[in-house]
Each structure stands twice: as structure tokens, then as C-alpha cells.
Motif scaffolding. Structure first.
Motif, mmCIF file in Angstrom:
data_model
loop_
_atom_site.group_PDB
_atom_site.id
_atom_site.type_symbol
_atom_site.label_atom_id
_atom_site.label_comp_id
_atom_site.label_asym_id
_atom_site.label_seq_id
_atom_site.Cartn_x
_atom_site.Cartn_y
_atom_site.Cartn_z
ATOM 1 N N THR A 30 0.836 -1.206 0.000
ATOM 2 C CA THR A 30 0.000 0.000 0.000
ATOM 3 C C THR A 30 0.866 1.249 0.000
ATOM 4 O O THR A 30 0.570 2.222 -0.711
ATOM 5 C CB THR A 30 -0.929 0.005 1.230
ATOM 6 O OG1 THR A 30 -1.683 -1.214 1.266
ATOM 7 C CG2 THR A 30 -1.904 1.176 1.163
ATOM 8 N N ASN A 64 -9.551 13.675 -10.047
ATOM 9 C CA ASN A 64 -9.998 12.929 -8.854
ATOM 10 C C ASN A 64 -8.844 12.531 -7.948
ATOM 11 O O ASN A 64 -8.990 11.637 -7.105
ATOM 12 C CB ASN A 64 -10.751 11.664 -9.291
ATOM 13 C CG ASN A 64 -11.953 11.984 -10.165
ATOM 14 O OD1 ASN A 64 -12.703 12.907 -9.881
ATOM 15 N ND2 ASN A 64 -12.118 11.228 -11.242
ATOM 16 N N ASP A 73 -9.244 12.573 -4.052
ATOM 17 C CA ASP A 73 -10.043 11.453 -3.513
ATOM 18 C C ASP A 73 -9.226 10.164 -3.496
ATOM 19 O O ASP A 73 -9.267 9.403 -2.519
ATOM 20 C CB ASP A 73 -11.306 11.259 -4.348
ATOM 21 C CG ASP A 73 -12.275 12.420 -4.212
ATOM 22 O OD1 ASP A 73 -12.173 13.155 -3.200
ATOM 23 O OD2 ASP A 73 -13.119 12.602 -5.103
ATOM 24 N N ALA A 74 -8.491 9.921 -4.602
ATOM 25 C CA ALA A 74 -7.686 8.698 -4.668
ATOM 26 C C ALA A 74 -6.586 8.702 -3.608
ATOM 27 O O ALA A 74 -6.319 7.682 -2.959
ATOM 28 C CB ALA A 74 -7.069 8.561 -6.058
ATOM 29 N N LEU A 91 -6.609 10.327 -0.749
ATOM 30 C CA LEU A 91 -7.230 10.172 0.566
ATOM 31 C C LEU A 91 -7.579 8.714 0.831
ATOM 32 O O LEU A 91 -7.341 8.181 1.932
ATOM 33 C CB LEU A 91 -8.485 11.046 0.660
ATOM 34 C CG LEU A 91 -9.262 10.966 1.984
ATOM 35 C CD1 LEU A 91 -8.375 11.420 3.141
ATOM 36 C CD2 LEU A 91 -10.529 11.809 1.913
ATOM 37 N N GLN A 92 -8.103 8.035 -0.194
ATOM 38 C CA GLN A 92 -8.480 6.633 -0.038
ATOM 39 C C GLN A 92 -7.250 5.767 0.253
ATOM 40 O O GLN A 92 -7.283 4.909 1.151
ATOM 41 C CB GLN A 92 -9.182 6.147 -1.302
ATOM 42 C CG GLN A 92 -9.676 4.704 -1.222
ATOM 43 C CD GLN A 92 -10.411 4.281 -2.490
ATOM 44 O OE1 GLN A 92 -10.615 5.079 -3.392
ATOM 45 N NE2 GLN A 92 -10.800 3.031 -2.559
ATOM 46 N N LEU A 93 -6.161 5.995 -0.485
ATOM 47 C CA LEU A 93 -4.949 5.208 -0.259
ATOM 48 C C LEU A 93 -4.312 5.540 1.089
ATOM 49 O O LEU A 93 -3.774 4.653 1.769
ATOM 50 C CB LEU A 93 -3.945 5.457 -1.380
ATOM 51 C CG LEU A 93 -3.899 4.409 -2.502
ATOM 52 C CD1 LEU A 93 -2.828 4.754 -3.516
ATOM 53 C CD2 LEU A 93 -3.670 3.018 -1.961
ATOM 54 N N GLN A 94 -4.362 6.788 1.486
ATOM 55 C CA GLN A 94 -3.798 7.169 2.790
ATOM 56 C C GLN A 94 -4.577 6.504 3.923
ATOM 57 O O GLN A 94 -3.976 6.044 4.906
ATOM 58 C CB GLN A 94 -3.820 8.692 2.940
ATOM 59 C CG GLN A 94 -2.752 9.388 2.097
ATOM 60 C CD GLN A 94 -2.953 10.887 2.008
ATOM 61 O OE1 GLN A 94 -4.035 11.407 2.302
ATOM 62 N NE2 GLN A 94 -1.923 11.598 1.575
ATOM 63 N N GLN A 95 -5.893 6.436 3.780
ATOM 64 C CA GLN A 95 -6.698 5.747 4.789
ATOM 65 C C GLN A 95 -6.371 4.254 4.805
ATOM 66 O O GLN A 95 -6.260 3.644 5.878
ATOM 67 C CB GLN A 95 -8.182 5.968 4.498
ATOM 68 C CG GLN A 95 -8.653 7.399 4.728
ATOM 69 C CD GLN A 95 -10.086 7.616 4.271
ATOM 70 O OE1 GLN A 95 -10.644 6.816 3.510
ATOM 71 N NE2 GLN A 95 -10.687 8.713 4.716
ATOM 72 N N GLN A 96 -6.213 3.670 3.612
ATOM 73 C CA GLN A 96 -5.857 2.251 3.527
ATOM 74 C C GLN A 96 -4.479 1.997 4.133
ATOM 75 O O GLN A 96 -4.262 0.992 4.817
ATOM 76 C CB GLN A 96 -5.875 1.814 2.062
ATOM 77 C CG GLN A 96 -5.642 0.322 1.851
ATOM 78 C CD GLN A 96 -5.728 -0.073 0.379
ATOM 79 O OE1 GLN A 96 -6.269 0.672 -0.434
ATOM 80 N NE2 GLN A 96 -5.178 -1.219 0.054
#
Length: 551
Positions: free
Chosen positions: A169, A337, A340-341, A343-348
């Protein structure tokens, strides 16, 4: 464990065929007699690289073979995975070397790679030589000792799985950041390219259709002239179709009086029908062909635009241009986008990091529990080995998560009460390191079921009671369905062996030769007495040897 060792034409050995036994055995002999040669031969069976210089002078080939009993060790899966016959009571490893430099390896008469032989060898034999003491300098060796004795293979596997997800990740996040940064630098140019391709409204198959129509319009006069001539021939006042029709009628008129022309009339009538159909189609095509300069200009303009785009983007088809357009659209969408991408990877990434840290904590707890046991056992083992004031500690300090967890492991050691503990490799003497390694090996051997352990002069630098204590440890290791072989110069260790082998070097008319012999009881007494007193064996030395063997 090794049941039989066969060596032929290897260095100083003409031929050696020796039966080996379970339990604790010893090998003795003068320095330079050839003990290291035998170890070298065993090393070749364990997958070490070969040198053609190892072949006995004047010989074309050497062979080293060993028979193993694996019945107490579950190794069947390795043989199954590699399509090798499996006989647990007689597993045969063989290496063949030629003077031409060729080397071949076999397991149960099946040719195998050195890598596979090495993989199996690691499960069969552990050779501990003096240079292995240098492993105490390496943090990964110390960590592996703790993991073996912690029996934490499941926790380690769980952690590595979680860590791999975290690392993947993190790598994906870094790649996305780099891609976004690069795309943003080129965004204006990419948008220009996309608009250029998008505004062209390209369609698959369009180019071929336009090129065909352009070809027709460029030759419209020629085409129309040819069609007009054909139409006049077939449909004019004195047309071919009319003549054939008249001919058919004439033949039909004489058919009653001359039946032979009936078939000819039918064939002529078929020709008339076919020509009439062709004449009608030519008339139709004649009406459809018309030279249109405006249409030709439009077609050429469109083709020029297509050709320019193909040349600019270094492609040959409209389909490739459309593919570039779609990729540009995707890249521009990613830019739009990207937040958003990201943010999603940082959360993952945060989720996988927390999971990896949780698994690392579970692994640390296992290691900390094992560390206490190691400290206690090392204390108990090292005191009888002549270090009465020993202090031994397994230091486990936190570090950032890595491939093996979040622990920095170090073995701390002090042989004296007043000396602070420091890393063992920095403060222990050569003899002390040998005793530390023997104690660690003794503990590890209980957790890792290695069939055979060979100690190569691990007793260097010790004597007297310490040597006897080391012998007792090796003897104990050999009593648990294990084969322990010690190459030694100490009579205290030699006397503890259940089996005793002697390596000797002799001069013959054919050259120097090394031999290995299993000693009888009387021969053992003589050998141990010689180890005690030197070349001149006294009665006192013989009596001392008998007492050592009886103890």
C-alpha cells in the motif's frame, strides 16, 4: 541422520566407505590428517560449490555419496513437490565431479539442481565450524535464535502477511503521488492533446472508407467512361443482349426439326438472363458515379487531418489514436480525482499500518517470553562450562516495523560480576564465544529437529572440566533421536563419544592418502592415551584413558 558415507578420489582420499551411527560420535586425528577433507566432502553433498581441483591428482572423476535415514523426520512433501522417489529409510545424496569441471547432483538417483540439494541439505545436516561463531556479530542470527526458541512461526507469518500489505500500500501511494505530480506538470499539454483528438471525432473504419471513396472520385471520369461503353454494348440499339435474345429465338424455332439445338438454346438463354442482369447493374452503377469536386476536397481534408494526427502521435491506425485519446481521458480524470484517490490510499495505508503494528506487538510478546527462558537456560548452561559469574541477557528494543517485526535483538554478555553487560561478540573471548554458541545450538536443537549436527573443533580454547561439560552437552544432544558428530582434539570430549573414528594421513608409493577408521575399544584407549600424553604413551596415560572411557 547419516548412515553411510562414501568418498572416492576426493583430494587425498582414494576410497572411503564408512558406516556412521546415531547418537554422539567423535572424530579425532592429527592436524592436517584430513578431517577438513571429510567435512568438505559432506559440504558438497549439502549443495556447496565444487572445484575440479578437489579431484585426486591423476583421476578423471570423484564421487561423494551419503545414505540418510529420514524415518523420524517428515520430509515427504519436499520429495513430492520435486517429483523425487521417497524412501524414508534410505535417502541417497550424491555428487559427481569431473576433471573437465562438470558437476552433477543427484537425490535418490534423480538429477537435481544444486539449489534443491542445498534446500534438502539444510534440513539434514548442520555443520558448525569455528567461523560460524562470527554469526554472533549478526543481529539477524540472534533474532532467528529467539524466533526458533519462541516457536512463533505462526505469529511471524501473520505479521509478514500484514507487513506485506502495508508495504504494498505504501508503494502504491508513492507511485500515485509520483504519477499525479508528473501528470500535473504535463496537464496543459495533455489536455491540449485530448481536445485535439476528441474534436477530431474519430471512428474506427473511417479511414479505409474515405480512402476508398477518394480513390473512386479521383478516377470518376475513367470509371464513368468504362461503364458508359459497357452499358452501350449491352443496352444500346444494336446491343449484345438483343442479339443473344434473337439467337435464342432462332434456335428455338428449329428445335422441333433439329432437337440437338435444344440444350444449346437453354445455355444461350442462361447467358441472356445473366447478361441482362449485368446490363441492368452497370446502368445503375453508371447513374451512381459522378465527379463531385467539393466532396473530394472534403474527403482529402479529412484524410489530411487523420494522417497528420497519425504522424504526430507515431501510430498507423485510427484505433491507436482512439486508444491514446482514452488514455489521456483517464489520466486527466485521475488528476481531477487525485485528491479522492490519495485520501483513499492514505486511509488504507493507515489501516494496514495499524494491523501490521498489532501483529508486530503479538510477535514482540512471544519474543519477550522466549527471551526470559533463553536467559535462564544460558545461565544454567554456561556456569558448568567454566563461566561461573556469567550474566546473559536478551535485549529487545523497539524499532520501526520491518520485514521481521519491530524488534531489535541483541545478546548481552558479561563473564564477570563487575563488568557491565555488552554485546557478546564485542566482549567475549574466543573460548567464551565457542561455549555460548554450543549452548545456543543445544537449545536450538531441541526446537529444530535436525537429523545430524556436526561440530568442527568447537572446543578450541577450552580444556579440563569445561571440555568435559561441553562433551556432556553434545552427548545429551545426541540422545534425542539425533546424530551429533564432534571433530575434536580433546580427550575429555573424545571419551564421551559412543562411537570413535580416527582420520590418519599416510605416505604410500602412490602418494599421500587420508583414511578414516572406526576404532575398537582397545584402539580408543590407545588413541585417547596418545591425546593425553603425546607420541610416547605411558601406562599412566593408558590407565587415565580407561578411566575417561569408564566415567
Amino acid at each position: 541422520m547419516i548412515k553411510q558415507l562414501y568418498i572416492k578420489n576426493f583430494t587425498l582420499i582414494d576410497e572411503l566407505n564408512m558406516q556412521l551411527h546415531p547418537g554422539f560420535s567423535v572424530i579425532t586425528g592429527e592436524t592436517g590428517a584430513g578431517k577438513s577433507i571429510i567435512l568438505g566432502a559432506i559440504g558438497l553433498l549439502l549443495g556447496q560449490r565444487a572445484d575440479s581441483k578437489s579431484i585426486k591428482a591423476g583421476k578423471e572423476r570423484c564421487t561423494i555419496e551419503a545414505h540418510f535415514d529420514l524415518s523420524r523426520y517428515d520430509l515427504s512433501q519436499l520429495f513430492l513437490d520435486n517429483d523425487i522417489d521417497y524412501d524414508p529409510t534410505d535417502c541417497i545424496l550424491r555428487r559427481e565431479l569431473t576433471a573437465a569441471g562438470k558437476s552433477r547432483a543427484f537425490i535418490n538417483d534423480t538429477p537435481v539442481s544444486l539449489q534443491l540439494m542445498r534446500e534438502l541439505g539444510e534440513k539434514l545436516v548442520d555443520v558448525h565450524s569455528q567461523h560460524q561463531n562470527l554469526l554472533l556479530n549478526k543481529a539477524d542470527f540472534q533474532l532467528s535464535v529467539v524466533d526458533i526458541l519462541a516457536s512463533d512461526s505462526q505469529q511471524l507469518a501473520d505479521y509478514r502477511k500484514a507487513y506485506t500489505q502495508y508495504r504494498d500500500t505504501l508503494e502504491a501511494l508513492e507511485q500515485l503521488k509520483a504519477s499525479i505530480a508528473q501528470n500535473r506538470q504535463n496537464e496543459d499539454y495533455m489536455r491540449f492533446q485530448y481536445d485535439e483528438l476528441s474534436s477530431a471525432k474519430l471512428q474506427v473504419g473511417e479511414q479505409e472508407q474515405l480512402e476508398a471513396e477518394s480513390e473512386t472520385l479521383n478516377h470518376a471520369e475513367e470509371i464513368k467512361s468504362a461503364l458508359y461503353e459497357a452499358d452501350n454494348t449491352l443496352n444500346g440499339d444494336d446491343s449484345m443482349v438483343q442479339h443473344i435474345r434473337l439467337t435464342v429465338n432462332s434456335l428455338r424455332n428449329i428445335e422441333k426439326v433439329f432437337p440437338a439445338v435444344g440444350e444449346l438454346a437453354e445455355r444461350m438463354e442462361s447467358c441472356h438472363i445473366e447478361l441482362k442482369d449485368i446490363a441492368q447493374e452497370i446502368s445503375s452503377q453508371l447513374d451512381s458515379v459522378d465527379f463531385d469536386p467539393a466532396r473530394l476536397d472534403a474527403i482529402n481534408d479529412r484524410l489530411d487531418r487523420i494522417y497528420t494526427l497519425q504522424q504526430k502521435y507515431h501510430v498507423e491506425t485510427i484505433a491507436e489514436l482512439i486508444d491514446i485519446e482514452q488514455k489521456l481521458h483517464q489520466q486527466l480524470s485521475q488528476i481531477e480525482n487525485s485528491d479522492d484517490a490519495l485520501l483513499q490510499l492514505q486511509q488504507q495505508l493507515e489501516q494496514t499500518r495499524k494491523l501490521a503494528e498489532q501483529k508486530a506487538s503479538a510477535l514482540t510478546r512471544c519474543r519477550q517470553q522466549a527471551a526470559k527462558t533463553i536467559e535462564q537456560q544460558m545461565q544454567q548452561r554456561l556456569i558448568p562450562l567454566g563461566i561461573p559469574n556469567v550474566r546473559f541477557k536478551v535485549s529487545i528494543e523497539p524499532k520501526p516495523i520491518g520485514s521481521d517485526g519491530a524488534d531489535k535483538v541483541a545478546f548481552l554478555f558479561s563473564a564477570n560480576k563487575s563488568t557491565p553487560m555488552q554485546p557478546v561478540a564485542q566482549v567475549a573471548s574466543g573460548g567464551e564465544i565457542a561455549r555460548v554458541m554450543l549452548s545456543l545450538k543445544a537449545m536450538i536443537s531441541g526446537a529444530v529437529k535436525l537429523p545430524t549436527i556436526i561440530f568442527d573443533e568447537i572446543d578450541t580454547g577450552v580444556s579440563g572440566k569445561t571440555a568435559e561439560s561441553m562433551a556432556l552437552i553434545m552427548q545429551e544432544m545426541g540422545s534425542h533421536d539425533r546424530q551429533v558428530i564432534s571433530i575434536t582434539h580433546l580427550p575429555q570430549i573424545a571419551a564421551r563419544g559412543a562411537n570413535h573414528y580416527k582420520v590418519e594421513k599416510t605416505e604410500t608409493p602412490q602418494g599421500t592418502q587420508s583414511t578414516m577408521t572406526e576404532l575398537t575399544t582397545e584402539q580408543r584407549i590407545e588413541e585417547i592415551a596418545q591425546m593425553l600424553s603425546g607420541a610416547n604413551v605411558s601406562e599412566a596415560a593408558l590407565q587415565n584413558a580407561r578411566e575417561l572411557l569408564m566415567s
